[in-house]
Motif scaffolding. Structure first.
Motif, PDB file in Angstrom:
ATOM      1  N   GLU A 171       7.474  76.117  18.525  1.00 18.88           N
ATOM      2  CA  GLU A 171       8.591  76.895  19.045  1.00 18.88           C
ATOM      3  C   GLU A 171       9.414  77.426  17.891  1.00 18.88           C
ATOM      4  O   GLU A 171       9.579  76.738  16.872  1.00 18.88           O
ATOM      5  CB  GLU A 171       9.505  76.035  19.924  1.00 18.88           C
ATOM      6  CG  GLU A 171       8.915  75.629  21.246  1.00 18.88           C
ATOM      7  CD  GLU A 171       9.905  74.822  22.055  1.00 18.88           C
ATOM      8  OE1 GLU A 171       9.938  75.003  23.289  1.00 18.88           O
ATOM      9  OE2 GLU A 171      10.644  74.016  21.469  1.00 18.88           O
ATOM     10  N   LYS A 172       9.926  78.621  18.043  1.00 26.00           N
ATOM     11  CA  LYS A 172      10.824  79.158  17.032  1.00 26.00           C
ATOM     12  C   LYS A 172      12.083  78.303  16.987  1.00 26.00           C
ATOM     13  O   LYS A 172      12.462  77.671  17.967  1.00 26.00           O
ATOM     14  CB  LYS A 172      11.186  80.612  17.355  1.00 26.00           C
ATOM     15  CG  LYS A 172      10.026  81.584  17.265  1.00 26.00           C
ATOM     16  CD  LYS A 172      10.469  83.016  17.421  1.00 26.00           C
ATOM     17  CE  LYS A 172      10.963  83.312  18.824  1.00 26.00           C
ATOM     18  NZ  LYS A 172      11.289  84.756  18.985  1.00 26.00           N
ATOM     19  N   ILE A 173      12.731  78.283  15.817  1.00 24.91           N
ATOM     20  CA  ILE A 173      13.962  77.510  15.660  1.00 24.91           C
ATOM     21  C   ILE A 173      15.002  77.956  16.681  1.00 24.91           C
ATOM     22  O   ILE A 173      15.726  77.138  17.252  1.00 24.91           O
ATOM     23  CB  ILE A 173      14.495  77.644  14.225  1.00 24.91           C
ATOM     24  CG1 ILE A 173      13.533  76.970  13.238  1.00 24.91           C
ATOM     25  CG2 ILE A 173      15.889  77.034  14.104  1.00 24.91           C
ATOM     26  CD1 ILE A 173      13.926  77.142  11.789  1.00 24.91           C
TER      27      ILE A 173
ATOM     28  N   LYS B 156      17.317  75.509  23.747  1.00 20.71           N
ATOM     29  CA  LYS B 156      17.002  74.402  24.645  1.00 20.71           C
ATOM     30  C   LYS B 156      17.992  73.244  24.483  1.00 20.71           C
ATOM     31  O   LYS B 156      18.248  72.487  25.419  1.00 20.71           O
ATOM     32  CB  LYS B 156      15.574  73.905  24.402  1.00 20.71           C
ATOM     33  CG  LYS B 156      14.503  74.848  24.935  1.00 20.71           C
ATOM     34  CD  LYS B 156      13.126  74.231  24.787  1.00 20.71           C
ATOM     35  CE  LYS B 156      12.062  75.111  25.427  1.00 20.71           C
ATOM     36  NZ  LYS B 156      10.702  74.508  25.303  1.00 20.71           N
ATOM     37  N   LYS B 157      18.539  73.140  23.286  1.00 19.88           N
ATOM     38  CA  LYS B 157      19.485  72.059  23.011  1.00 19.88           C
ATOM     39  C   LYS B 157      20.910  72.445  23.378  1.00 19.88           C
ATOM     40  O   LYS B 157      21.633  71.683  24.046  1.00 19.88           O
ATOM     41  CB  LYS B 157      19.402  71.696  21.522  1.00 19.88           C
ATOM     42  CG  LYS B 157      20.410  70.665  21.066  1.00 19.88           C
ATOM     43  CD  LYS B 157      20.237  70.387  19.573  1.00 19.88           C
ATOM     44  CE  LYS B 157      21.233  69.372  19.070  1.00 19.88           C
ATOM     45  NZ  LYS B 157      21.071  69.118  17.622  1.00 19.88           N
TER      46      LYS B 157
ATOM     47  N   ARG C 142      10.938  70.177  13.197  1.00 20.52           N
ATOM     48  CA  ARG C 142      10.842  71.497  13.823  1.00 20.52           C
ATOM     49  C   ARG C 142       9.608  71.610  14.728  1.00 20.52           C
ATOM     50  O   ARG C 142       9.295  72.685  15.203  1.00 20.52           O
ATOM     51  CB  ARG C 142      10.769  72.591  12.736  1.00 20.52           C
ATOM     52  CG  ARG C 142      12.023  72.702  11.891  1.00 20.52           C
ATOM     53  CD  ARG C 142      13.219  73.056  12.743  1.00 20.52           C
ATOM     54  NE  ARG C 142      14.434  73.205  11.941  1.00 20.52           N
ATOM     55  CZ  ARG C 142      15.639  73.376  12.454  1.00 20.52           C
ATOM     56  NH1 ARG C 142      15.795  73.398  13.762  1.00 20.52           N
ATOM     57  NH2 ARG C 142      16.686  73.504  11.676  1.00 20.52           N
ATOM     58  N   LYS C 143       8.921  70.496  14.944  1.00 23.16           N
ATOM     59  CA  LYS C 143       7.772  70.452  15.845  1.00 23.16           C
ATOM     60  C   LYS C 143       6.664  71.417  15.403  1.00 23.16           C
ATOM     61  O   LYS C 143       6.079  72.125  16.212  1.00 23.16           O
ATOM     62  CB  LYS C 143       8.204  70.751  17.281  1.00 23.16           C
ATOM     63  CG  LYS C 143       9.240  69.777  17.822  1.00 23.16           C
ATOM     64  CD  LYS C 143       9.655  70.144  19.238  1.00 23.16           C
ATOM     65  CE  LYS C 143      10.725  69.203  19.746  1.00 23.16           C
ATOM     66  NZ  LYS C 143      11.185  69.569  21.122  1.00 23.16           N
TER      67      LYS C 143
ATOM     68  N   GLN D  35      14.316  76.317  19.939  1.00 25.79           N
ATOM     69  CA  GLN D  35      14.708  74.913  19.896  1.00 25.79           C
ATOM     70  C   GLN D  35      16.224  74.771  20.028  1.00 25.79           C
ATOM     71  O   GLN D  35      16.723  73.869  20.710  1.00 25.79           O
ATOM     72  CB  GLN D  35      14.214  74.276  18.598  1.00 25.79           C
ATOM     73  CG  GLN D  35      12.692  74.234  18.481  1.00 25.79           C
ATOM     74  CD  GLN D  35      12.228  73.699  17.142  1.00 25.79           C
ATOM     75  OE1 GLN D  35      12.891  72.875  16.529  1.00 25.79           O
ATOM     76  NE2 GLN D  35      11.081  74.160  16.676  1.00 25.79           N
TER      77      GLN D  35
ATOM     78  N   LYS E  66       4.401  81.390  13.537  1.00 24.63           N
ATOM     79  CA  LYS E  66       5.208  82.154  14.489  1.00 24.63           C
ATOM     80  C   LYS E  66       4.660  83.563  14.670  1.00 24.63           C
ATOM     81  O   LYS E  66       4.784  84.164  15.740  1.00 24.63           O
ATOM     82  CB  LYS E  66       6.669  82.207  14.037  1.00 24.63           C
ATOM     83  CG  LYS E  66       7.411  80.887  14.211  1.00 24.63           C
ATOM     84  CD  LYS E  66       8.905  81.047  14.058  1.00 24.63           C
ATOM     85  CE  LYS E  66       9.323  81.462  12.683  1.00 24.63           C
ATOM     86  NZ  LYS E  66      10.789  81.515  12.520  1.00 24.63           N
TER      87      LYS E  66
END
Length: 345
Positions: free
Chosen positions: A263-265, A271-272, A189-190, A268, A152
Protein backbone atom coordinates in the motif's frame (compact mmCIF):
# COMPACT_ATOMS: atom_id res chain seq x y z
CA UNK A 1 45.33 5.76 -26.31
CA UNK A 2 43.03 4.23 -23.69
CA UNK A 3 40.69 1.37 -24.54
CA UNK A 4 37.78 0.49 -22.26
CA UNK A 5 37.12 -3.16 -23.07
CA UNK A 6 34.07 -5.08 -21.90
CA UNK A 7 34.76 -8.81 -21.81
CA UNK A 8 31.09 -9.78 -21.65
CA UNK A 9 29.81 -12.67 -19.57
CA UNK A 10 30.65 -15.60 -21.84
CA UNK A 11 34.14 -16.22 -20.52
CA UNK A 12 37.50 -16.24 -22.30
CA UNK A 13 36.31 -18.52 -25.12
CA UNK A 14 33.66 -15.95 -26.12
CA UNK A 15 36.13 -13.09 -26.72
CA UNK A 16 36.04 -11.59 -30.19
CA UNK A 17 39.10 -11.39 -32.45
CA UNK A 18 39.00 -7.61 -32.10
CA UNK A 19 39.28 -7.81 -28.31
CA UNK A 20 42.17 -10.27 -28.57
CA UNK A 21 43.92 -7.95 -31.04
CA UNK A 22 43.52 -4.90 -28.76
CA UNK A 23 44.91 -6.86 -25.81
CA UNK A 24 47.90 -8.20 -27.74
CA UNK A 25 48.76 -4.77 -29.19
CA UNK A 26 48.52 -2.83 -25.92
CA UNK A 27 51.64 -1.77 -24.09
CA UNK A 28 49.87 -2.14 -20.74
CA UNK A 29 46.76 -4.17 -19.98
CA UNK A 30 44.93 -3.48 -16.72
CA UNK A 31 42.36 -6.05 -15.67
CA UNK A 32 40.03 -4.72 -13.00
CA UNK A 33 38.19 -7.33 -10.96
CA UNK A 34 36.36 -5.23 -8.41
CA UNK A 35 33.08 -4.99 -10.37
CA UNK A 36 32.84 -8.77 -10.76
CA UNK A 37 35.31 -11.64 -10.53
CA UNK A 38 36.77 -13.72 -13.35
CA UNK A 39 37.90 -17.27 -12.79
CA UNK A 40 41.62 -17.88 -12.39
CA UNK A 41 42.03 -19.78 -15.67
CA UNK A 42 40.28 -16.97 -17.54
CA UNK A 43 42.58 -14.38 -15.99
CA UNK A 44 45.53 -16.54 -17.02
CA UNK A 45 44.23 -16.66 -20.59
CA UNK A 46 44.06 -12.86 -20.75
CA UNK A 47 47.59 -12.61 -19.39
CA UNK A 48 48.84 -15.00 -22.07
CA UNK A 49 47.26 -12.83 -24.78
CA UNK A 50 49.16 -9.82 -23.49
CA UNK A 51 52.51 -9.02 -25.10
CA UNK A 52 53.12 -5.94 -22.96
CA UNK A 53 52.59 -5.55 -19.22
CA UNK A 54 49.62 -7.29 -17.59
CA UNK A 55 48.44 -5.87 -14.27
CA UNK A 56 45.53 -6.70 -12.01
CA UNK A 57 43.87 -3.42 -11.07
CA UNK A 58 42.25 -3.09 -7.63
CA UNK A 59 39.49 -0.54 -7.08
CA UNK A 60 41.78 2.14 -5.65
CA UNK A 61 44.04 2.08 -8.73
CA UNK A 62 41.14 2.63 -11.14
CA UNK A 63 39.50 5.25 -8.93
CA UNK A 64 42.81 7.11 -8.56
CA UNK A 65 43.45 6.67 -12.29
CA UNK A 66 46.76 8.53 -12.38
CA UNK A 67 48.89 5.52 -13.31
CA UNK A 68 46.49 4.44 -16.08
CA UNK A 69 46.21 7.94 -17.56
CA UNK A 70 49.95 8.53 -17.43
CA UNK A 71 50.62 5.29 -19.30
CA UNK A 72 47.94 6.10 -21.89
CA UNK A 73 49.70 9.35 -22.82
CA UNK A 74 52.58 7.48 -24.49
CA UNK A 75 51.27 4.02 -25.36
CA UNK A 76 48.14 2.03 -26.02
CA UNK A 77 46.52 0.97 -22.77
CA UNK A 78 43.59 -1.41 -22.34
CA UNK A 79 41.40 -1.44 -19.23
CA UNK A 80 39.55 -4.76 -19.18
CA UNK A 81 36.29 -5.23 -17.33
CA UNK A 82 33.97 -8.17 -16.86
CA UNK A 83 30.62 -7.43 -18.51
CA UNK A 84 30.26 -3.91 -19.90
CA UNK A 85 32.82 -1.28 -18.79
CA UNK A 86 30.34 1.53 -18.22
CA UNK A 87 28.16 -0.33 -15.77
CA UNK A 88 30.78 1.00 -13.32
CA UNK A 89 30.55 4.79 -12.96
CA UNK A 90 34.26 4.76 -12.02
CA UNK A 91 35.10 3.92 -15.62
CA UNK A 92 32.92 6.70 -17.00
CA UNK A 93 34.68 9.19 -14.74
CA UNK A 94 38.09 7.87 -15.85
CA UNK A 95 37.15 8.25 -19.50
CA UNK A 96 36.07 11.87 -18.95
CA UNK A 97 39.42 12.57 -17.27
CA UNK A 98 41.27 10.95 -20.17
CA UNK A 99 39.44 13.06 -22.76
CA UNK A 100 40.13 16.18 -20.67
CA UNK A 101 43.84 15.27 -20.83
CA UNK A 102 43.65 14.94 -24.64
CA UNK A 103 44.04 11.17 -24.43
CA UNK A 104 42.21 9.35 -27.20
CA UNK A 105 39.69 6.80 -25.93
CA UNK A 106 37.62 4.06 -27.47
CA UNK A 107 35.27 1.37 -26.21
CA UNK A 108 34.35 -2.25 -26.76
CA UNK A 109 31.00 -2.86 -25.15
CA UNK A 110 30.14 -6.27 -23.78
CA UNK A 111 27.06 -8.00 -22.45
CA UNK A 112 26.51 -7.39 -18.75
CA UNK A 113 25.14 -9.85 -16.22
CA UNK A 114 23.05 -7.00 -14.82
CA UNK A 115 21.20 -6.52 -18.08
CA UNK A 116 21.35 -10.13 -19.26
CA UNK A 117 19.75 -11.59 -16.16
CA UNK A 118 16.48 -9.79 -16.88
CA UNK A 119 16.09 -11.61 -20.19
CA UNK A 120 17.37 -14.85 -18.68
CA UNK A 121 14.47 -14.65 -16.20
CA UNK A 122 12.00 -13.88 -18.99
CA UNK A 123 11.18 -10.42 -17.68
CA UNK A 124 10.65 -7.27 -19.76
CA UNK A 125 13.61 -4.93 -19.43
CA UNK A 126 11.57 -1.75 -19.89
CA UNK A 127 9.76 -2.57 -16.64
CA UNK A 128 12.94 -2.43 -14.54
CA UNK A 129 13.06 0.46 -12.06
CA UNK A 130 15.98 1.92 -10.15
CA UNK A 131 18.69 -0.60 -9.21
CA UNK A 132 19.82 -0.93 -5.58
CA UNK A 133 22.77 -2.48 -3.75
CA UNK A 134 22.75 -4.22 -0.37
CA UNK A 135 25.97 -4.29 1.67
CA UNK A 136 26.75 -6.28 4.78
CA UNK A 137 26.84 -4.31 8.02
CA UNK A 138 25.20 -1.27 6.40
CA UNK A 139 21.55 -0.31 6.78
CA UNK A 140 19.45 -1.32 3.79
CA UNK A 141 16.90 1.47 4.40
CA UNK A 142 17.74 3.15 1.08
CA UNK A 143 17.23 -0.15 -0.75
CA UNK A 144 13.98 -0.67 1.19
CA UNK A 145 12.43 2.61 0.11
CA UNK A 146 13.73 2.39 -3.47
CA UNK A 147 12.14 -1.04 -3.88
CA UNK A 148 8.96 0.37 -2.31
CA UNK A 149 8.85 3.19 -4.88
CA UNK A 150 9.51 0.76 -7.74
CA UNK A 151 6.76 -1.56 -6.56
CA UNK A 152 4.23 1.27 -6.35
CA UNK A 153 4.84 1.85 -10.07
CA UNK A 154 4.65 -1.86 -10.84
CA UNK A 155 8.35 -1.98 -11.72
CA UNK A 156 10.89 -4.72 -11.07
CA UNK A 157 13.96 -4.05 -8.92
CA UNK A 158 17.45 -5.46 -9.50
CA UNK A 159 19.16 -5.90 -6.12
CA UNK A 160 22.95 -6.11 -6.41
CA UNK A 161 24.78 -7.88 -3.59
CA UNK A 162 28.10 -6.87 -2.10
CA UNK A 163 31.33 -8.34 -3.39
CA UNK A 164 34.47 -7.43 -1.45
CA UNK A 165 37.45 -8.25 -3.61
CA UNK A 166 40.00 -7.84 -0.82
CA UNK A 167 38.18 -10.29 1.45
CA UNK A 168 36.81 -12.46 -1.38
CA UNK A 169 33.43 -11.99 0.26
CA UNK A 170 30.05 -12.31 -1.43
CA UNK A 171 26.87 -11.37 0.39
CA UNK A 172 24.57 -14.38 0.51
CA UNK A 173 21.05 -13.77 -0.89
CA UNK A 174 19.58 -15.16 2.33
CA UNK A 175 21.39 -12.46 4.32
CA UNK A 176 20.14 -9.77 1.92
CA UNK A 177 16.56 -10.99 2.33
CA UNK A 178 17.01 -11.01 6.11
CA UNK A 179 18.26 -7.40 6.04
CA UNK A 180 15.16 -6.29 4.10
CA UNK A 181 12.94 -8.00 6.65
CA UNK A 182 14.81 -6.23 9.45
CA UNK A 183 14.09 -2.94 7.69
CA UNK A 184 10.43 -3.91 7.50
CA UNK A 185 10.31 -4.18 11.28
CA UNK A 186 11.92 -0.74 11.59
CA UNK A 187 10.05 1.07 8.79
CA UNK A 188 6.71 -0.76 9.08
CA UNK A 189 5.48 0.18 5.60
CA UNK A 190 4.28 -3.36 4.78
CA UNK A 191 6.69 -3.74 1.87
CA UNK A 192 8.25 -7.11 2.73
CA UNK A 193 6.99 -10.27 4.35
CA UNK A 194 7.47 -14.02 4.05
CA UNK A 195 5.01 -13.85 1.12
CA UNK A 196 7.15 -11.41 -0.89
CA UNK A 197 8.09 -13.04 -4.20
CA UNK A 198 11.73 -12.92 -5.25
CA UNK A 199 14.04 -14.25 -7.94
CA UNK A 200 17.66 -15.18 -7.27
CA UNK A 201 19.81 -15.29 -10.42
CA UNK A 202 23.16 -16.98 -9.85
CA UNK A 203 26.26 -17.14 -12.06
CA UNK A 204 24.53 -15.62 -15.10
CA UNK A 205 26.42 -16.42 -18.29
CA UNK A 206 28.36 -19.30 -16.76
CA UNK A 207 27.88 -22.99 -17.49
CA UNK A 208 26.37 -23.56 -14.04
CA UNK A 209 23.91 -20.66 -14.25
CA UNK A 210 20.90 -21.12 -11.96
CA UNK A 211 17.69 -19.12 -11.46
CA UNK A 212 15.48 -19.89 -8.47
CA UNK A 213 12.22 -18.08 -7.72
CA UNK A 214 9.82 -18.24 -4.82
CA UNK A 215 8.50 -16.53 -1.74
CA UNK A 216 10.92 -15.09 0.80
CA UNK A 217 9.94 -17.86 3.22
CA UNK A 218 11.26 -20.45 0.76
CA UNK A 219 14.25 -18.49 -0.54
CA UNK A 220 15.44 -17.92 3.03
CA UNK A 221 15.99 -21.68 3.31
CA UNK A 222 17.58 -22.26 -0.11
CA UNK A 223 21.23 -22.91 -0.95
CA UNK A 224 22.03 -20.95 -4.11
CA UNK A 225 25.52 -22.35 -4.62
CA UNK A 226 28.61 -20.33 -5.41
CA UNK A 227 28.50 -16.59 -6.14
CA UNK A 228 27.89 -14.21 -7.79
CA UNK A 229 24.17 -13.79 -7.10
CA UNK A 230 21.63 -11.09 -7.87
CA UNK A 231 18.10 -10.72 -6.51
CA UNK A 232 15.15 -9.44 -8.50
CA UNK A 233 12.01 -8.20 -6.74
CA UNK A 234 9.27 -8.28 -9.40
CA UNK A 235 6.50 -5.71 -9.40
CA UNK A 236 3.60 -6.42 -11.78
CA UNK A 237 4.40 -9.26 -14.16
CA UNK A 238 2.76 -9.45 -17.58
CA UNK A 239 1.38 -12.92 -18.21
CA UNK A 240 4.17 -13.50 -20.74
CA UNK A 241 6.73 -12.76 -18.01
CA UNK A 242 5.08 -15.19 -15.58
CA UNK A 243 4.86 -17.88 -18.24
CA UNK A 244 8.52 -17.39 -19.20
CA UNK A 245 9.69 -17.45 -15.59
CA UNK A 246 7.98 -20.81 -15.07
CA UNK A 247 10.04 -22.24 -17.95
CA UNK A 248 13.36 -20.49 -17.38
CA UNK A 249 13.58 -20.72 -13.59
CA UNK A 250 13.14 -23.26 -10.85
CA UNK A 251 9.98 -21.88 -9.27
CA UNK A 252 9.52 -23.12 -5.71
CA UNK A 253 6.13 -21.39 -5.79
CA UNK A 254 4.25 -20.14 -8.88
CA UNK A 255 5.14 -16.55 -9.92
CA UNK A 256 3.29 -13.82 -8.04
CA UNK A 257 3.08 -10.04 -8.38
CA UNK A 258 4.35 -8.01 -5.43
CA UNK A 259 2.73 -4.67 -6.29
CA UNK A 260 -0.80 -5.65 -5.16
CA UNK A 261 0.63 -6.74 -1.80
CA UNK A 262 1.78 -3.25 -0.83
CA UNK A 263 0.00 0.00 0.00
CA UNK A 264 1.16 3.52 -0.65
CA UNK A 265 2.15 5.49 2.45
CA UNK A 266 -0.79 7.83 1.81
CA UNK A 267 -3.18 4.87 1.85
CA UNK A 268 -1.69 3.63 5.11
CA UNK A 269 -2.09 7.10 6.58
CA UNK A 270 -5.72 7.39 5.50
CA UNK A 271 -6.65 4.01 6.93
CA UNK A 272 -5.17 5.14 10.23
CA UNK A 273 -6.15 8.80 10.48
CA UNK A 274 -9.70 8.89 9.10
CA UNK A 275 -11.07 6.54 11.82
CA UNK A 276 -8.91 8.23 14.45
CA UNK A 277 -10.17 11.75 13.69
CA UNK A 278 -13.75 10.48 13.41
CA UNK A 279 -13.49 8.93 16.90
CA UNK A 280 -12.02 12.16 18.24
CA UNK A 281 -14.87 14.21 16.78
CA UNK A 282 -17.45 11.82 18.23
CA UNK A 283 -15.69 12.09 21.58
CA UNK A 284 -15.66 15.89 21.70
CA UNK A 285 -19.12 16.58 20.23
CA UNK A 286 -21.11 15.95 23.47
CA UNK A 287 -19.07 18.65 25.23
CA UNK A 288 -20.46 21.24 22.79
CA UNK A 289 -24.12 20.14 22.55
CA UNK A 290 -25.34 23.39 24.15
CA UNK A 291 -22.77 25.67 22.45
CA UNK A 292 -24.41 26.99 19.27
CA UNK A 293 -21.42 29.19 18.48
CA UNK A 294 -19.32 26.04 17.91
CA UNK A 295 -21.89 24.23 15.75
CA UNK A 296 -20.24 25.49 12.56
CA UNK A 297 -16.83 24.26 13.69
CA UNK A 298 -18.20 20.80 14.44
CA UNK A 299 -20.02 20.72 11.10
CA UNK A 300 -16.87 21.74 9.19
CA UNK A 301 -14.81 19.08 10.95
CA UNK A 302 -17.40 16.47 9.96
CA UNK A 303 -17.43 17.72 6.35
CA UNK A 304 -13.64 17.62 6.13
CA UNK A 305 -13.65 14.00 7.32
CA UNK A 306 -16.26 13.13 4.69
CA UNK A 307 -14.18 14.96 2.07
CA UNK A 308 -11.14 12.92 3.09
CA UNK A 309 -13.11 9.68 2.72
CA UNK A 310 -14.42 10.74 -0.69
CA UNK A 311 -11.06 11.91 -2.02
CA UNK A 312 -9.39 8.74 -0.77
CA UNK A 313 -11.99 6.55 -2.51
CA UNK A 314 -11.35 8.50 -5.73
CA UNK A 315 -7.60 8.01 -5.51
CA UNK A 316 -6.93 11.70 -4.86
CA UNK A 317 -4.55 11.02 -1.98
CA UNK A 318 -3.07 14.51 -1.66
CA UNK A 319 -6.51 16.11 -1.28
CA UNK A 320 -7.50 13.37 1.17
CA UNK A 321 -4.46 14.10 3.34
CA UNK A 322 -5.16 17.86 3.28
CA UNK A 323 -8.81 17.31 4.22
CA UNK A 324 -8.10 15.00 7.14
CA UNK A 325 -5.39 17.43 8.29
CA UNK A 326 -7.92 20.29 8.38
CA UNK A 327 -10.40 18.11 10.27
CA UNK A 328 -7.74 17.04 12.76
CA UNK A 329 -6.78 20.68 13.38
CA UNK A 330 -10.36 21.70 14.11
CA UNK A 331 -10.91 18.74 16.42
CA UNK A 332 -7.64 19.46 18.26
CA UNK A 333 -8.71 23.08 18.79
CA UNK A 334 -12.04 21.92 20.23
CA UNK A 335 -10.30 19.48 22.56
CA UNK A 336 -7.78 22.05 23.75
CA UNK A 337 -10.63 24.47 24.53
CA UNK A 338 -12.12 21.83 26.85
CA UNK A 339 -8.80 20.72 28.29
CA UNK A 340 -9.07 17.22 26.81
CA UNK A 341 -5.85 15.46 25.92
CA UNK A 342 -5.56 14.53 22.21
CA UNK A 343 -5.42 10.90 21.13
CA UNK A 344 -1.86 9.76 20.46
CA UNK A 345 -1.62 8.01 17.04
Amino acid sequence: MLWFVGLGIGGAEALSDKIKKIISESGVVYFEQFTSPMKEHETKFLEQLTKGQFKLAPRWLVEDGKEILEAAKTKQVALLSYGDPYIATTHIELRIRAISDDIKTDTIHGSSAITSLIGECGLHFYKVGKTVTIMSGISSSTAYYTIFENLKLGNHTIVLLEWNQNKNFFLDPKDAIASLKVQEKEQARKVFSDDTYGIVASRIGQDNQKIIAGKFSSLSKTDFGEAPHTIIIPGMMHFTESDALKVLAECIEPPEDNTPKIEKISAQMMKKYIPMVRRALDQITPYYKDSKEFAGVLENADLYIKDAERFYSQGQDELAILSIGYADGLVDALRIAKGIEPEIP
